[in-house]
Design an enzyme around this catalytic site. Structure first.
Site, mmCIF file in Angstrom:
data_model
loop_
_atom_site.group_PDB
_atom_site.id
_atom_site.type_symbol
_atom_site.label_atom_id
_atom_site.label_comp_id
_atom_site.label_asym_id
_atom_site.label_seq_id
_atom_site.Cartn_x
_atom_site.Cartn_y
_atom_site.Cartn_z
ATOM 1 N N ASP A 1 35.341 27.350 25.087
ATOM 2 C CA ASP A 1 36.538 27.047 25.872
ATOM 3 C C ASP A 1 36.128 26.620 27.276
ATOM 4 O OD1 ASP A 1 39.084 26.953 26.996
ATOM 5 O OD2 ASP A 1 39.125 29.108 27.376
ATOM 6 N N SER B 1 44.739 34.029 27.478
ATOM 7 C CA SER B 1 45.092 32.889 28.319
ATOM 8 C C SER B 1 45.957 33.401 29.484
ATOM 9 C CB SER B 1 45.783 31.829 27.478
ATOM 10 O OG SER B 1 46.010 30.664 28.217
ATOM 11 N N HIS C 1 39.683 28.463 23.149
ATOM 12 C CA HIS C 1 40.506 29.205 24.117
ATOM 13 C C HIS C 1 41.183 30.419 23.501
ATOM 14 C CE1 HIS C 1 42.677 29.692 27.790
ATOM 15 N NE2 HIS C 1 43.848 29.465 27.259
#
Lengths: 469, 469
Positions: A389, A175, A446
């Protein structure tokens, strides 16, 4: 003369450092001694050593002498290394089955990346997890400061742990942590080139559903189209109306704005970090949160404790409740050797620094150039993406890789775990044999190892061992 | 004179019919009396009444007088109505938690479509479930024969249950059953036009991930591309090499064949009925089955009983083991009033009729024209698609709908259940106000209610109530 300067610099680095480090033998919630070697500590960074960055270091459970060293950056910005450790890739996890809101139990994560690598988890930037400063203006941070601080942290950490100077080093993160990890990798590369000490055995970097910059958001629309969230018509309308520019679209271009509004209506209640899981905010007792739409890691501990009641529908955020109970417990903080009075309340992801006080600025708008430089300098990269994601879709990652104009070395193909397709991979190389491995993790959101721990361990093990995925 | 002829025809239909019907008050595996009204029976069809089609009829648990009547066709061809009843949309389901290989328990399915509609489940074509014939050549079947037989079955069934002649009627089914359901709907429409008795109150048809024809397979490649199973490059190669024709591609077109081979390598181990679930065949003790690659409902009972051991990885096919144990039990067959000696062994999906003896021919290559005629005649349609099915992807369904060149009446938008996006819908109409509702079921595979029962009940309830989804 040059090397004298370096020695002096090393010396200065060390005497300026007010580090602390502790070996942790047991932890509340885990029965008996820990079956791995855990160290925690603070390392001070900043111009005046005003920032105390907290870390968790776990030695490889296989062979710490020869296994690689990973320097892991959790996302956010503002998410604690403890979250990376206990919820993503570390050797312990919460026993979610038995959790009833009281003090949680810890169990062994059989798919910990510490099975094959030593890992430093860091609470960074300042304001994250247990990191702190006594000076309030030290909390003003940004990508550049954060990456600089982490690089300085690692230099100091390695000077205090010189035996790891001979291990292959990889900077890693997912991320927003992937963005910082890439920046730190480039800092290290440049530091090595400049002869800064200690010299690090940087091999490359590993990033998962990683932020590149604003351009990531642009790929959400093609992604939503592929995943059947918007129609062919809306996608065509947006493409032609906005000329492919969805993030910084012209507000006076009504054709574009109309298409974007249609798309927003289609996707606004999708859980963008895993498009098939429920959107927890809308099961919350406080759905009209002022931050609505801004947060992507939507775990408000108050809401979560209410949410985690058995009669409520399942929501992934329930999994995040135990870490609040655990990390805010006084005996836990004593066991971790947290300095008393430095933190009022521990949060998994400190969104305050990003959104409320605006203490953190995204000053580096895109790290495309960082990827390019690292590739040119010959470093290896693994860029993996949970393919469900929408927050940082795999299309964003593919976009920057393809923009590098590399040669395809291993064509798009499935990779397997346990006889099943675990995802797809493609490997690229430059004239200099620097490789970039792209991999999707099928069905993951994610934070890929949260959804597909077994597959992600197999992926990272093969890649670190220089095998094909 | 014309109406006399019809009365005579009705009479002949009835006297020729060697029907049986029984009300079932209890069933082995379910404690106490059944909390709904279940009837089973045989109705004979065919030129010489040589085919005995077995059915299960359940009255709506709400208001059978006014609720619609559904005539449900399970897929295959060759899958039993009992599978539709116990695994898809019926009021009972197996208690999978407690199943240990011995006699299974039945529990109430809270998301049964019988909450809002009366449903006839049929074992069709001949050779399916408990349907049988004493004449071996009766087992030779095809789409046309099957649809004719089912229409005749329904006429006879309604004559024996005249009180349901006043209920709104919908023909329904999924997978291959959707194809037959569409054909049966057109038979009914034509029968009504020809004045055949009894006149049926046909309103429309409901089909899920329904086979249209060979053209369905063509959409698997664009679908695989969208779902990140093949790369942009492979897709472009296939599009340009094969000119969009992937099913009946020219074997001498090497560019096309090369692209198709790359794609086959990428997708051959994907579970095409739900792309995120494991491919069970490759966990099987007999992976080199001669039928490998031919079956899409891969439940071989011998393999399954081995597979269902607790130490094996989870596989959806485990869910299909209890129905074999249950339906082959003698007391169950007695309770269902199965005629003794008519069936040697019950199978959920009789693949033998399709693949081994080639007893069933797909003589109708595409039902596009059927959809067109039904739409022109003013009938309503609901075509839903689990969006994680690659076997009959939602793109196949969208393709035939769009080829009808209708007006979009309700633009593409999410539909919601419990505050969450359950899928996307678009509604089309013709000049005559005949509507076709398209809906995806987000995260569902080939048999959508198996994956998303709550959402599918909400969908069907709204649609049958003439509300927007």
């Amino acid at each position: 003369m040059k090397s004298c300067m370096h020695l002096l610099l090393c010396f200065l680095l060390l005497i300026k450092t007010t580090t602390s480090q502790s070996i942790i033998k047991t932890l509340p919630g885990y029965p008996g001694p820990l079956p791995f070697k855990l160290e925690t500590g603070y390392i001070s960074v900043g111009a005046e050593d005003e920032i105390e960055l907290f870390y968790y270091f776990i030695e490889s459970e296989r062979d710490p002498e020869t296994d690689p060293l990973l320097f892991w950056h959790t996302g956010g910005p503002g998410c604690s290394g403890l979250s990376g450790l206990l919820i993503e890739i570390g050797p312990l996890a919460f026993d979610l089955e038995s959790f009833d809101g009281s003090f949680p139990s810890l169990v062994i994560n059989p798919y910990s990346w510490t099975k094959i690598a030593s890992i430093i988890f860091i609470d960074s930037p300042i304001g994250t997890g247990f990191s702190y400063s006594n000076k309030s203006n030290a909390y003003l941070s940004c990508d550049t400061k954060s990456a600089n601080a982490n690089y300085l942290f690692l230099r100091k950490w390695l000077l205090k742990h010189p035996k790891f100077l001979k291990n292959r080093l990889y900077v890693a993160g997912d991320s927003y942590g992937g963005k910082i990890a890439t920046m730190v990798a480039l800092e290290i590369a440049k530091g090595n080139e400049a002869g800064l000490q200690p010299r690090m055995l940087l091999q490359g970097y590993i990033i998962g559903n990683s932020r590149t910059g604003n351009e990531d958001s642009n790929e959400r629309i093609p992604y939503a189209h592929r995943m059947a969230l918007i129609s062919d018509e809306y996608f065509e309308l947006a493409k032609s109306g906005c000329h492919g520019e969805y993030v910084n679209s012209d507000p006076n271009n009504y054709k574009c704005q109309y298409a974007l509004e249609l798309i927003r209506e289609c996707t606004k209640l999708i859980n963008d970090i895993h498009i098939l899981e429920p959107r927890c905010r809308y099961m919350s007792p406080r759905p009209n949160d002022i931050l609505s739409g801004q947060l992507f890691l939507e775990d408000d501990p108050l809401d979560l404790l209410v949410l985690s009641r058995k009669d409520k529908p399942w929501c992934r955020n329930h999994n995040y409740v135990p870490i609040y109970v655990w990390a805010n417990n006084e005996t836990v903080q004593e066991a971790l050797h947290i300095k008393k009075g430095t933190i009022t309340s521990w949060t998994r992801c400190n969104m305050t620094i990003v959104y409320m006080n605006m203490a953190y600025k995204e000053d580096v708008k895109s790290i495309f150039r960082h990827h390019q430089l690292l590739n040119e300098k010959g470093y290896q990269a693994l860029a993996y993406s949970g393919d469900h994601d929408m927050y940082v879709p795999y299309l964003s990652t593919l976009k920057w890789i393809r923009a590098l104009n590399l040669t395809v070395d291993d064509k798009w193909r499935p990779w397997y775990v346990g006889g099943q397709v675990a995802g797809y991979t493609e490997k690229y190389k430059n004239y200099n044999q620097a490789f970039i491995t792209f991999a999707t993790v099928k069905g993951a959101g994610h934070i890929a190892p949260e959804y597909k721990p077994k597959e992600c361990l197999a992926m990272i093990d093969r890649w670190l061992s220089l095998f094909p995925l």
